[in-house]
Scaffold this active site. Structure first.
Site, PDB file in Angstrom:
ATOM      1  N   ARG A 188       0.952  -1.186  -0.037  1.00  0.00           N
ATOM      2  CA  ARG A 188       0.048   0.027  -0.052  1.00  0.00           C
ATOM      3  C   ARG A 188       0.914   1.521   0.124  1.00  0.00           C
ATOM      4  O   ARG A 188       0.458   2.270   0.735  1.00  0.00           O
ATOM      5  CB  ARG A 188      -0.868  -0.076   1.215  1.00  0.00           C
ATOM      6  CG  ARG A 188      -1.920  -1.195   1.394  1.00  0.00           C
ATOM      7  CD  ARG A 188      -2.919  -1.004   0.367  1.00  0.00           C
ATOM      8  NE  ARG A 188      -3.686  -2.345   0.306  1.00  0.00           N
ATOM      9  CZ  ARG A 188      -3.764  -3.406   0.031  1.00  0.00           C
ATOM     10  NH1 ARG A 188      -2.392  -3.667  -0.746  1.00  0.00           N
ATOM     11  NH2 ARG A 188      -4.528  -4.288   0.056  1.00  0.00           N
ATOM     12  N   SER A 201     -10.690  -0.455   3.750  1.00  0.00           N
ATOM     13  CA  SER A 201      -9.678  -0.504   5.181  1.00  0.00           C
ATOM     14  C   SER A 201      -9.395   0.801   5.450  1.00  0.00           C
ATOM     15  O   SER A 201      -8.606   1.445   4.797  1.00  0.00           O
ATOM     16  CB  SER A 201      -8.672  -1.424   4.863  1.00  0.00           C
ATOM     17  OG  SER A 201      -9.091  -2.426   4.181  1.00  0.00           O
ATOM     18  N   GLU A 230      -4.157   3.629   6.150  1.00  0.00           N
ATOM     19  CA  GLU A 230      -4.172   3.350   4.904  1.00  0.00           C
ATOM     20  C   GLU A 230      -4.847   4.572   3.995  1.00  0.00           C
ATOM     21  O   GLU A 230      -4.490   5.388   2.949  1.00  0.00           O
ATOM     22  CB  GLU A 230      -4.954   2.380   4.639  1.00  0.00           C
ATOM     23  CG  GLU A 230      -4.893   1.915   2.940  1.00  0.00           C
ATOM     24  CD  GLU A 230      -5.394   0.536   2.493  1.00  0.00           C
ATOM     25  OE1 GLU A 230      -5.461  -0.543   3.244  1.00  0.00           O
ATOM     26  OE2 GLU A 230      -6.359   0.421   1.679  1.00  0.00           O
TER      27      GLU A 230
END
Ligand SMILES: Cc1cc2nc3c(=O)[nH]c(=O)nc-3n(C[C@H](O)[C@H](O)[C@H](O)COP(=O)(O)OP(=O)(O)OC[C@H]3O[C@@H](n4cnc5c(N)ncnc54)[C@H](O)[C@@H]3O)c2cc1C
Length: 355
Positions: A176, A251, A347
């Site tokens: 990520r 998320s 995130e």
């Protein structure tokens, strides 16, 4: 990338004032952009550059708004990337290059690749957002990441006003993560992305447990790229909240990666803790498990909550402000830190508290 679908090069970008951003972010947070400009053609970026638009303030680049949280009314102008266009090129080695404009919808591109019989991104079905944002956090799901199929991208350099190509190695992709979230943060605008896909002899990835179990439950032992695409879509629809029903950004936190020592200490206290070995001596722990264990799954505080089926997703039950959501995230972080001595990292891109 310009093609028949894009506007003509000479269309001057229109700068609008006081634009409501609530419909443009999937958390559904109310925020108003003082200045807002939508880009349909990469050359409009050069026009903005020549007009001095970037001299005053670096804009917040917006794709589908599915991975950001507006904390407050943004001071910086908002620049929405809506460049469209798709292009397929067959290569001599049998692979295929699929190039798409930054504003193309990611899931529609995945669908298009399946319709064309192209393999490589079937596991990444139903991830909301645009093509241009996909390399920013190296999107990933069900055992595949963008970096596995990435060929190159074209980006506009805000300072120089020039276009530049970035190879996979130059993007420095990680979990990520990419150079665009670090060294090049706020410095470039992705205009198009090219993926290298397979036409034949697809390299299928069905190792991810949830996906494997789902295929087995359907008695599919020799899946096609379409079977994988359909399975991923079904799993995701059952598990994740649809932002058009309830505001969310997927998320909210990354899964933490622990050293062997940290991992062993924790495992001695929680033998049932799920984990994945990700390096010689590193372990990834599902943040959802930590958050659930800390008592946050399905918990609602005012207008904000944690999704009932997936503790990693923070949801806006209606009317939540960016600050309420942010404070909820801080409380989860604090609680996980106090329980497990682990720092969860967001995130989601928090817009408004950057330096
Ligand atoms: C229900 C749900 C499920 C999700 N599941 C996943 C998942 O499985 N895997 C996963 O990786 N992500 C997932 N996400 C997160 C999100 O879909 C991805 O991060 C997606 O790539 C964001 O795209 P976007 O266009 O909405 O980006 P935005 O939210 O608009 O922007 C995200 C960041 O990228 C920057 N950016 C956007 N476009 C450009 C551009 N053209 N040039 C430069 N910078 C740009 C923005 O400034 C911002 O910092 C999920 C989100 C939701 C709501």
């Amino acid at each position: 990338m310009p093609n028949a679908q894009t506007k003509s090069v000479s269309d001057k970008p229109v700068i609008r004032e006081n634009v409501n951003l609530a419909p443009l972010n999937t958390l559904g947070v109310e925020a108003v952009a003082r200045r807002f400009v939508e880009i349909d053609h990469p050359n409009q970026l050069r026009q903005l550059h020549d007009d001095g638009f970037f001299d005053r303030q670096i804009p917040i680049v917006l794709g589908g708004g599915s991975n950001l949280l507006f904390l407050n009314r943004p001071d910086r102008p908002v620049l929405k990337m809506s460049v469209s266009g798709r292009d397929i090129e067959a290569r001599e080695d049998g692979s295929v290059l699929l190039k798409a404009g930054a504003g193309e919808n990611w899931h529609q591109l995945v669908k298009h690749s399946i319709e064309k019989g192209l393999g490589g991104i079937e596991n990444l079905a139903l991830i909301p957002g645009t093509v241009g944002a996909a390399p920013i956090q190296n999107i990933g799901a069900y055992g595949v990441e963008l970096k596995d199929v990435f060929h190159n991208l074209t980006a506009f350099e805000i300072e120089t006003g020039k276009f530049r190509t970035y190879t996979a190695a130059e993007c420095n992709f990680g979990y990520r993560d990419s150079i665009f979230k670090r060294e090049l943060k706020n410095q470039v605008i992705v205009c198009d992305v090219t993926l290298q896909l397979t036409k034949n002899a697809h390299d299928l990835n069905v190792d991810y447990k949830g996906l494997n179990d789902h295929l087995e439950s359907k008695k599919i032992s020799d899946p096609t790229i379409k079977d994988i695409f359909n399975s991923v879509v079904e799993i995701r629809r059952a598990k994740l909240p649809d932002p058009s029903d309830i505001g969310n950004a997927g998320s909210f936190f990354k899964n933490p990666v622990l050293s062997e020592e940290q991992f062993e200490t924790l495992r001695s206290n929680y033998p049932e803790m799920p984990s994945y070995k990700v390096g010689d001596d590193e372990y990834k722990i599902p943040a959802a498990w930590l958050i659930e264990k800390a008592g946050w799954k399905g918990k609602r505080v005012g207008n904000v909550g944690t999704y009932k089926n997936q503790a990693l997703v923070i949801v806006n039950h209606g009317g939540a402000t960016g600050e309420e959501i942010y404070n909820h995230a801080l409380k989860i972080q604090e609680s996980v830190r106090n329980t497990f001595d682990i720092d969860l990292r967001p995130e989601v891109n928090i817009v408004g508290n950057e330096s």
